[in-house]
Every structure is written in structure tokens, then in C-alpha cells.
Design a protein around this motif. Sequence first.
Motif, PDB file in Angstrom:
ATOM      1  N   VAL A  68       0.777  -1.177   0.076  1.00 42.70           N
ATOM      2  CA  VAL A  68       0.198   0.053  -0.044  1.00 42.70           C
ATOM      3  C   VAL A  68       0.840   1.234   0.049  1.00 42.70           C
ATOM      4  O   VAL A  68       2.021   1.116   0.412  1.00 42.70           O
ATOM      5  N   ALA A  69       0.370   2.144  -0.511  1.00 38.48           N
ATOM      6  CA  ALA A  69       0.953   3.625  -0.343  1.00 38.48           C
ATOM      7  C   ALA A  69       0.439   4.471   0.518  1.00 38.48           C
ATOM      8  O   ALA A  69      -0.905   4.756   0.675  1.00 38.48           O
ATOM      9  N   VAL A  70       1.135   4.911   1.457  1.00 42.87           N
ATOM     10  CA  VAL A  70       0.435   6.055   2.492  1.00 42.87           C
ATOM     11  C   VAL A  70       1.215   7.291   2.170  1.00 42.87           C
ATOM     12  O   VAL A  70       2.441   7.707   2.151  1.00 42.87           O
ATOM     13  N   LEU A  71       0.172   8.387   2.083  1.00 45.50           N
ATOM     14  CA  LEU A  71       0.658   9.754   1.732  1.00 45.50           C
ATOM     15  C   LEU A  71       0.053  10.586   2.818  1.00 45.50           C
ATOM     16  O   LEU A  71      -1.227  10.823   2.742  1.00 45.50           O
ATOM     17  N   LEU A  72       0.850  11.299   3.504  1.00 49.66           N
ATOM     18  CA  LEU A  72       0.592  12.131   4.556  1.00 49.66           C
ATOM     19  C   LEU A  72       0.647  13.511   4.188  1.00 49.66           C
ATOM     20  O   LEU A  72       1.553  13.950   3.629  1.00 49.66           O
ATOM     21  N   SER A  73      -0.287  14.629   4.305  1.00 55.36           N
ATOM     22  CA  SER A  73      -0.268  15.776   3.657  1.00 55.36           C
ATOM     23  C   SER A  73      -0.709  16.763   4.964  1.00 55.36           C
ATOM     24  O   SER A  73      -1.470  16.459   5.802  1.00 55.36           O
ATOM     25  N   PHE A  74      -0.014  18.077   5.046  1.00 50.75           N
ATOM     26  CA  PHE A  74       0.000  18.938   6.034  1.00 50.75           C
ATOM     27  C   PHE A  74      -0.424  20.205   5.099  1.00 50.75           C
ATOM     28  O   PHE A  74       0.311  20.712   4.446  1.00 50.75           O
ATOM     29  N   ASP A  75      -1.750  20.881   5.502  1.00 47.79           N
ATOM     30  CA  ASP A  75      -2.255  22.075   4.852  1.00 47.79           C
ATOM     31  C   ASP A  75      -1.678  23.090   5.646  1.00 47.79           C
ATOM     32  O   ASP A  75      -2.582  23.263   6.845  1.00 47.79           O
ATOM     33  N   VAL A  76      -0.710  23.905   5.484  1.00 47.61           N
ATOM     34  CA  VAL A  76       0.032  24.751   6.386  1.00 47.61           C
ATOM     35  C   VAL A  76      -0.799  26.055   6.071  1.00 47.61           C
ATOM     36  O   VAL A  76      -0.375  27.138   5.934  1.00 47.61           O
ATOM     37  N   ASP A  77      -2.080  26.169   6.763  1.00 48.83           N
ATOM     38  CA  ASP A  77      -2.959  27.365   6.473  1.00 48.83           C
ATOM     39  C   ASP A  77      -2.716  28.377   7.294  1.00 48.83           C
ATOM     40  O   ASP A  77      -2.608  29.320   7.103  1.00 48.83           O
ATOM     41  N   ASN A  78      -2.295  28.120   8.668  1.00 52.10           N
ATOM     42  CA  ASN A  78      -1.938  29.265   9.711  1.00 52.10           C
ATOM     43  C   ASN A  78      -2.972  30.264   9.654  1.00 52.10           C
ATOM     44  O   ASN A  78      -4.272  30.155   9.444  1.00 52.10           O
ATOM     45  N   GLU A  79      -2.407  31.620   9.748  1.00 51.03           N
ATOM     46  CA  GLU A  79      -3.337  32.875   9.872  1.00 51.03           C
ATOM     47  C   GLU A  79      -4.226  33.047   8.618  1.00 51.03           C
ATOM     48  O   GLU A  79      -5.091  33.928   8.781  1.00 51.03           O
ATOM     49  N   THR A  80      -3.829  32.345   7.486  1.00 46.31           N
ATOM     50  CA  THR A  80      -4.570  32.614   6.225  1.00 46.31           C
ATOM     51  C   THR A  80      -6.215  32.401   6.396  1.00 46.31           C
ATOM     52  O   THR A  80      -6.910  32.798   5.793  1.00 46.31           O
ATOM     53  N   HIS A 280      -3.664  19.750   9.544  1.00 45.74           N
ATOM     54  CA  HIS A 280      -3.228  20.970   9.661  1.00 45.74           C
ATOM     55  C   HIS A 280      -2.202  21.229  10.893  1.00 45.74           C
ATOM     56  O   HIS A 280      -2.721  20.929  11.866  1.00 45.74           O
ATOM     57  N   PRO A 281      -1.162  21.801  10.431  1.00 47.48           N
ATOM     58  CA  PRO A 281      -0.276  22.136  11.828  1.00 47.48           C
ATOM     59  C   PRO A 281      -1.196  22.785  12.917  1.00 47.48           C
ATOM     60  O   PRO A 281      -0.783  22.489  14.091  1.00 47.48           O
ATOM     61  N   HIS A 282      -2.155  23.732  12.772  1.00 53.46           N
ATOM     62  CA  HIS A 282      -2.709  24.630  13.630  1.00 53.46           C
ATOM     63  C   HIS A 282      -3.703  23.702  14.506  1.00 53.46           C
ATOM     64  O   HIS A 282      -4.340  24.027  15.441  1.00 53.46           O
ATOM     65  N   ILE A 283      -4.034  22.519  14.016  1.00 50.90           N
ATOM     66  CA  ILE A 283      -5.134  21.723  14.434  1.00 50.90           C
ATOM     67  C   ILE A 283      -4.538  20.318  14.968  1.00 50.90           C
ATOM     68  O   ILE A 283      -4.512  20.301  16.177  1.00 50.90           O
ATOM     69  N   SER A 284      -3.740  19.555  13.854  1.00 49.30           N
ATOM     70  CA  SER A 284      -3.066  18.205  14.566  1.00 49.30           C
ATOM     71  C   SER A 284      -1.879  18.696  15.283  1.00 49.30           C
ATOM     72  O   SER A 284      -1.490  17.556  16.029  1.00 49.30           O
TER      73      SER A 284
END
Length: 335
Positions: A68-80, A280-284
Motif C-alpha cells: 500500500v502507499a501512505v501519503l501524509l499531507s499537511f495544509d499549512v494554512d495558519n493565519e490565512t 493542519h499544523p494549527h489543528i493536529s
Amino acid sequence: MRQLLLVLAPASLTFAPLSAGLAQAQPVPQTTAKPGWQWTFDSAMTVVNAVRAGRSLQPKSWPNNARVAVLLSFDVDNETIALRYGEPTVGALSQTQYGARVGLGRIIKLLDAHKIPATFFIPSVSLAITPSMADVIKKSGRHEFGVHGWIHELNMTLPDSAERALLKKAVAELTQMTGVKPTGYRAPSWNFSPNTMAILRDMGFRYESSLMADDRPYELLQNEQPTGIVEIPVEWILDDAPLFDPRGQSYMNPRDVARVWMDEFDKAYEEGTILVLTMHPHISGHRSRIVALEQLIAHIEAKGPGRVWWATHGDVAEYVRKEAKLGEPKPRLIP
Ligand SMILES: [Zn+2]
């Protein structure tokens, strides 16, 4: 950089003063649209086919016979997240600053301890507010940068010219700040305007990761024509934002969320497909939530060495492109 961004900002996108009022929920679009029951079937099909899933790009096997392939992504939205509607509050800005100040470092530490690569989709304003994030992410040499709008603008609310100009600016600024030209796009809040697909093609993106038509990678079609763009599909089930909102109606305990992620992984493993997780860094990045990611990683690693291909979105997109003999992205025929 802040000055540069303000100079570059179109007049309609300058920041509202902090006194402008309370942050609003997502605006309800004002519409005079005809309800579907008044449409013809042909007009329904024109809309359905505007952007649609084409052939599956599921490969016969993954590199080194991983299951299997595992793809982690982080949407670094922060203040936007607080800025995009033009009515930021000090409270919301502080809550989202946590992503750059604390969350990102905690996430990188966990990924690096396990030598796991990830893809970071970043609105360029978010990175310009805290440019040091680029080096934090680049340090291991494993991670990928992807495009996530300029200020997390919602494509659906923009005219073609503004959407196109903002995306060009986002790519140029992200390339300048990271030193790498991104090949992948993730739409802010995972939605397209009627113009987004054409803009992505004109700008030469190689993959997209905001749509949800499959568990497996697939080729995007535009008006029934193959585009040569790989879709790495997402799902709200596999996004931390709605489930980890402590004031939201769908709030879940992080340990229950970890269980959902493990079940999603187990089925992906059984079927030999992909698991794409959006965080998301500001969440997770919070203490009680990083536990969910730690539990998922432990669950996956328990399958044993070599059973899982941990990969960036870009690596998976290029692998499936090659395996499926997809060729290069196809330029749009401009009428
Ligand atoms: Zn986002």
C-alpha cells in the motif's frame, strides 16, 4: 516580504482592519441558480463532465512490492484561515499562529523520528508570515512543497482573472521562498471554480489533490477529454479539520479519529491502494491530537518493514503516471 505582499495584493484583497468585526462562518453564496429539476438532461451532463474522474491510475504493484502507499499531507494554512474572509480577529489569528509557532515543529519531529516523508501544501501568505517554516520543512530533505492558494482564497468566489493572477503569484512566491518549483496543487477548502481546471492546465501542474471520486489515483478529464493530470484523491473522512473542531457539531475525540484512520488504512492495505491523510499544523499539532497521528503511525508500522510505501504526493503521482504510461500533462486546446 510582508511589504512586498501588500504591494502585490490587488485592491480587493487588502486586509480589513481588525476592528472590522467578528470572524464569519463560510459565506452562503448568493445565487439565482435554477434548481436542478428545471434543467435538461443535456445541461446536467455538460456540468457533470466539466471536470470528472477518468481512468484509474491504480498500478499493478507499488515500489519494492509494498502492499500500500501512505501519503501524509499537511495544509499549512495558519493565519490565512483568519485572513481569507477579510475579517480577522486577534483571537482567531492567535489560534492559527499556533500552527507555525508550535504545531509544525511537533509534526516534523514525529515524521523525522520515523523517517516518514510528507507533502506540505502552503498558501504563500502563510509562508511569508513565517518564512522560517521553509527551512524547518526542508531540513530532512524528505518533504515536498505544494501550492494551496495565495491567501487560502476560495476559488468559487473569484472571477477568472483574479483566480489566475493569485495562483501565478502563489507559485512564484512559493518557488522563491522554498527554492523549489511545486508540481502539485491542492485547492483551498477543496473546491474548484468553473475556471480552476483550465488554469491548472495552463500553468503546467502535474497533479491535483482536492477531489474525491475514488480511493485510487485517477486521471482528470475536462469536458470528457483526458488532461494528463493525476488526481490524488482526498476525503473529508480523512481530514482533521471538521472532526477536531472543539466548537463544531461533528467534534470527535482524537483517539476515536485515530480509530477511523486505522480502519481506512486497513482497507487500503487489504485492497492494495493508497491512504491519503490531510492534517493542519494549527489543528493536529496540538498535544492531544498528535497522539492520533502517533497511533496511526504505530498501527501502520506494525505491518512490518517494507510492507508500506510512505511517499509524498508528488512521488506517487509520478510513479502512477509512469506505470500507467500516462505521458505528460496535455496542453489545453484554447478555442
Ligand atoms: Zn487549507
